[in-house]
Design a protein around this motif. Structure first.
Motif, PDB file in Angstrom:
ATOM      1  N   TYR A 130       0.854  -1.181   0.000  1.00  0.00           N
ATOM      2  CA  TYR A 130       0.000   0.000   0.000  1.00  0.00           C
ATOM      3  C   TYR A 130       0.888   1.228   0.000  1.00  0.00           C
ATOM      4  O   TYR A 130       1.926   1.255   0.671  1.00  0.00           O
ATOM      5  N   GLY A 131       0.448   2.270  -0.715  1.00  0.00           N
ATOM      6  CA  GLY A 131       1.206   3.506  -0.739  1.00  0.00           C
ATOM      7  C   GLY A 131       0.371   4.641  -1.302  1.00  0.00           C
ATOM      8  O   GLY A 131      -0.298   4.478  -2.334  1.00  0.00           O
ATOM      9  N   MET A 132       0.385   5.773  -0.629  1.00  0.00           N
ATOM     10  CA  MET A 132      -0.347   6.962  -1.087  1.00  0.00           C
ATOM     11  C   MET A 132       0.375   8.208  -0.610  1.00  0.00           C
ATOM     12  O   MET A 132       1.495   8.144  -0.115  1.00  0.00           O
ATOM     13  N   GLY A 133      -0.293   9.346  -0.767  1.00  0.00           N
ATOM     14  CA  GLY A 133       0.256  10.619  -0.308  1.00  0.00           C
ATOM     15  C   GLY A 133      -0.865  11.507   0.180  1.00  0.00           C
ATOM     16  O   GLY A 133      -1.677  11.105   1.017  1.00  0.00           O
ATOM     17  N   THR A 134      -0.934  12.712  -0.375  1.00  0.00           N
ATOM     18  CA  THR A 134      -1.955  13.670   0.062  1.00  0.00           C
ATOM     19  C   THR A 134      -3.370  13.174  -0.189  1.00  0.00           C
ATOM     20  O   THR A 134      -4.327  13.638   0.430  1.00  0.00           O
ATOM     21  N   GLU A 135      -3.513  12.208  -1.103  1.00  0.00           N
ATOM     22  CA  GLU A 135      -4.840  11.698  -1.458  1.00  0.00           C
ATOM     23  C   GLU A 135      -5.400  10.706  -0.449  1.00  0.00           C
ATOM     24  O   GLU A 135      -6.512  10.183  -0.618  1.00  0.00           O
ATOM     25  N   SER A 136      -4.653  10.419   0.609  1.00  0.00           N
ATOM     26  CA  SER A 136      -5.000   9.326   1.518  1.00  0.00           C
ATOM     27  C   SER A 136      -6.401   9.409   2.098  1.00  0.00           C
ATOM     28  O   SER A 136      -7.095   8.399   2.231  1.00  0.00           O
ATOM     29  N   ARG A 137      -6.843  10.605   2.472  1.00  0.00           N
ATOM     30  CA  ARG A 137      -8.102  10.716   3.205  1.00  0.00           C
ATOM     31  C   ARG A 137      -9.333  10.433   2.351  1.00  0.00           C
ATOM     32  O   ARG A 137     -10.387  10.088   2.867  1.00  0.00           O
ATOM     33  N   LYS A 138      -9.214  10.599   1.046  1.00  0.00           N
ATOM     34  CA  LYS A 138     -10.398  10.443   0.193  1.00  0.00           C
ATOM     35  C   LYS A 138     -10.208   9.409  -0.905  1.00  0.00           C
ATOM     36  O   LYS A 138     -10.829   9.498  -1.962  1.00  0.00           O
ATOM     37  N   SER A 336      -7.510   6.434 -13.622  1.00  0.00           N
ATOM     38  CA  SER A 336      -7.590   7.035 -12.290  1.00  0.00           C
ATOM     39  C   SER A 336      -7.210   8.512 -12.377  1.00  0.00           C
ATOM     40  O   SER A 336      -6.187   8.855 -12.977  1.00  0.00           O
ATOM     41  N   SER A 337      -8.032   9.382 -11.782  1.00  0.00           N
ATOM     42  CA  SER A 337      -7.812  10.829 -11.885  1.00  0.00           C
ATOM     43  C   SER A 337      -7.766  11.484 -10.513  1.00  0.00           C
ATOM     44  O   SER A 337      -8.455  11.036  -9.580  1.00  0.00           O
ATOM     45  N   PRO A 338      -7.000  12.575 -10.380  1.00  0.00           N
ATOM     46  CA  PRO A 338      -6.921  13.282  -9.097  1.00  0.00           C
ATOM     47  C   PRO A 338      -8.219  14.010  -8.770  1.00  0.00           C
ATOM     48  O   PRO A 338      -8.937  14.477  -9.655  1.00  0.00           O
ATOM     49  N   ILE A 339      -8.484  14.114  -7.480  1.00  0.00           N
ATOM     50  CA  ILE A 339      -9.570  14.934  -6.961  1.00  0.00           C
ATOM     51  C   ILE A 339      -8.907  16.095  -6.216  1.00  0.00           C
ATOM     52  O   ILE A 339      -8.149  15.872  -5.263  1.00  0.00           O
ATOM     53  N   TYR A 340      -9.159  17.314  -6.666  1.00  0.00           N
ATOM     54  CA  TYR A 340      -8.496  18.475  -6.073  1.00  0.00           C
ATOM     55  C   TYR A 340      -9.388  19.140  -5.030  1.00  0.00           C
ATOM     56  O   TYR A 340     -10.605  19.256  -5.207  1.00  0.00           O
ATOM     57  N   GLY A 341      -8.748  19.582  -3.938  1.00  0.00           N
ATOM     58  CA  GLY A 341      -9.477  20.293  -2.908  1.00  0.00           C
ATOM     59  C   GLY A 341      -9.877  21.681  -3.364  1.00  0.00           C
ATOM     60  O   GLY A 341      -9.231  22.279  -4.237  1.00  0.00           O
ATOM     61  N   ASP A 350      -7.465  23.533  -0.687  1.00  0.00           N
ATOM     62  CA  ASP A 350      -7.522  24.121  -2.023  1.00  0.00           C
ATOM     63  C   ASP A 350      -6.224  23.913  -2.800  1.00  0.00           C
ATOM     64  O   ASP A 350      -5.137  24.236  -2.323  1.00  0.00           O
ATOM     65  N   GLY A 351      -6.365  23.351  -4.018  1.00  0.00           N
ATOM     66  CA  GLY A 351      -5.220  23.179  -4.902  1.00  0.00           C
ATOM     67  C   GLY A 351      -4.429  21.908  -4.689  1.00  0.00           C
ATOM     68  O   GLY A 351      -3.557  21.585  -5.499  1.00  0.00           O
ATOM     69  N   TYR A 352      -4.730  21.161  -3.624  1.00  0.00           N
ATOM     70  CA  TYR A 352      -4.002  19.931  -3.333  1.00  0.00           C
ATOM     71  C   TYR A 352      -4.767  18.721  -3.867  1.00  0.00           C
ATOM     72  O   TYR A 352      -6.001  18.735  -3.938  1.00  0.00           O
ATOM     73  N   VAL A 353      -4.023  17.671  -4.199  1.00  0.00           N
ATOM     74  CA  VAL A 353      -4.661  16.414  -4.565  1.00  0.00           C
ATOM     75  C   VAL A 353      -5.131  15.762  -3.267  1.00  0.00           C
ATOM     76  O   VAL A 353      -4.325  15.298  -2.463  1.00  0.00           O
ATOM     77  N   VAL A 354      -6.436  15.710  -3.062  1.00  0.00           N
ATOM     78  CA  VAL A 354      -6.982  15.187  -1.800  1.00  0.00           C
ATOM     79  C   VAL A 354      -7.622  13.811  -1.977  1.00  0.00           C
ATOM     80  O   VAL A 354      -8.100  13.202  -1.018  1.00  0.00           O
TER      81      VAL A 354
END
Length: 410
Positions: A130-138, A336-341, A350-354
């Protein structure tokens, strides 16, 4: 008449077996446990990259259903990405000899066996499950029934060794920094690194935002020292050969420039060169014509086994606009696509990959074949430069499909 009676009797028995299996599967207890990593300390502009060995983890022969992580403070409050940028975390399995001391030294790292995933970019780079970053919460990574990642099987552990886990955590404190985006993209000109030790064209990445590195903070800014943890939650079920189907994890990298190798016996293997990160130059019309634009990154992927896709997700940084894994015939296996805050609150910065969108195909609908040569395409916004970005794709593959009375081999 007798035939119809027998057929009805058989149908009722088959239905009974099916219902019994469904009842047992649906009532198989999913266990959940939450742990904290060892404490780590950040100050404005500082960087932490730690490898926490011998991680607290569920014991026994189990099937992992999910693993989730986030950064919290000493009061157990989640921490904003505006303050502590979670560059990445990874969970790696390893085997440690019983005679090896349990400490966090380099000696320990040299004496263990990495039990990585089934992808080619390991054991030295992308060996995680398993591995993620800023996107972990969502971003969901839960594996639907009857699938699970099998761990704790004593038959797979080398004699004299124990199965254990490493958590790698990379966090950058961006409070009060001169250039927040530059710091979290690890731009070398913002960090206290010796430029003479870097390649001339190296502009940003791991080599400049390593553990204890410091990014430039605005003059006069004073921020307090913060003690933080990674809170991680594991969900699992006890292993049951009859009602759990094991899966394989593959991690692919858009920078991988692998080539096939043939040994003396004629066996073909792969030699991989996974750089993990790369830079994106802004794409003017001239650069596009010259072929210098790097906003679209491609790599070839060879699948090592037959199987069915169970789950898929990409990992990208700010500026990412999505990644897609294609089969040899050009069919889309997973996109798979990013979801931005869009706000100020935690989880919607705001502006981060969440978050990242994920793939959960219907059972048996997305098949891959052994030896199939696919393509991974990672896309970033070509409007501006980015350093140290990633185009990583993880998939979970099952070699069996669920069936009412038996597991069907691929």
């Amino acid at each position: 008449m007798l035939f119809h009676h027998w057929l009805l009797h058989f149908t009722l028995i088959a239905t009974l077996f099916l219902n019994l299996e469904a009842i047992k599967m649906n009532h198989q207890t999913i266990k959940t446990q939450t742990f904290l990593s060892p404490l780590f300390t950040l100050t404005p502009g500082s960087v932490v990259e730690k490898f926490f060995y011998n991680l607290n983890f569920p014991k026994g022969h189990i099937a992992i259903k999910s693993f989730d992580a986030e950064v919290i403070d000493e009061e157990s409050n989640p921490v904003s990405l505006f303050d502590a940028y979670l560059h990445h975390w990874t969970l790696v399995r390893y085997y440690q000899h019983n005679k090896t001391a349990t400490n966090h030294t380099n000696d320990l790292a040299d004496s263990i066996i990495i039990a990585g995933n089934s992808g080619g970019c390991q054991p030295h780079t992308l060996s995680y499950f398993y591995g993620m970053g800023t996107e972990s919460r969502k971003t969901s990574n839960f594996l639907p029934n009857p699938y699970g990642i099998e761990v704790g099987n004593e038959k797979e552990v080398p004699l004299g060794y124990e199965e254990k886990w490493i958590l790698n955590v990379h966090v950058i404190d961006t409070r009060g920094v001169e250039d927040r985006i530059g710091c979290l993209e690890c731009r070398c000109d913002l960090y206290n690194v010796n430029k003479d030790e870097l390649e001339e064209d190296y502009k940003g990445g791991f080599k400049c935002c390593y553990d204890t590195a410091q990014c430039k903070v605005r003059e006069g800014y004073e921020g307090e020292e913060r003690n933080l943890y990674v809170k991680y939650t594991v969900k699992w079920v006890d292993w049951d050969d009859d009602f759990v189907i094991p899966v394989k994890v593959y991690v692919f990298d858009a920078t991988d420039t692998w080539k096939p190798l043939t040994d003396s016996t004629g066996q073909i293997s792969q030699q991989h060169d996974c750089q993990v990160e790369y830079d994106v130059e802004s794409c003017s019309l001239i650069s596009k014509l010259d072929g210098e634009c790097n906003a679209i990154k491609r790599s070839k992927v060879m699948f090592q086994d037959n199987g069915f896709l169970v789950y898929g997700v990409a990992h990208q940084h700010i500026g990412g606009i999505g990644a897609t894994l294609y089969g040899q015939d050009g069919r889309v296996l997973c996109s798979s696509s990013p979801i931005y805050g869009k706000g100020d609150e935690i989880g919607n910065e705001d502006g981060y990959v969440v978050g990242m969108s994920t793939c959960y195909p219907k059972f048996g609908h997305v098949k891959i074949n052994k030896g199939e040569l696919g393509t991974l395409v990672s896309k970033y916004d070509p409007a501006q430069n980015h350093t140290g970005v990633m185009g990583i794709f993880s998939i979970v593959v099952a070699t069996k499909l669920p069936n009412s009375l038996f597991h069907m081999e691929v």
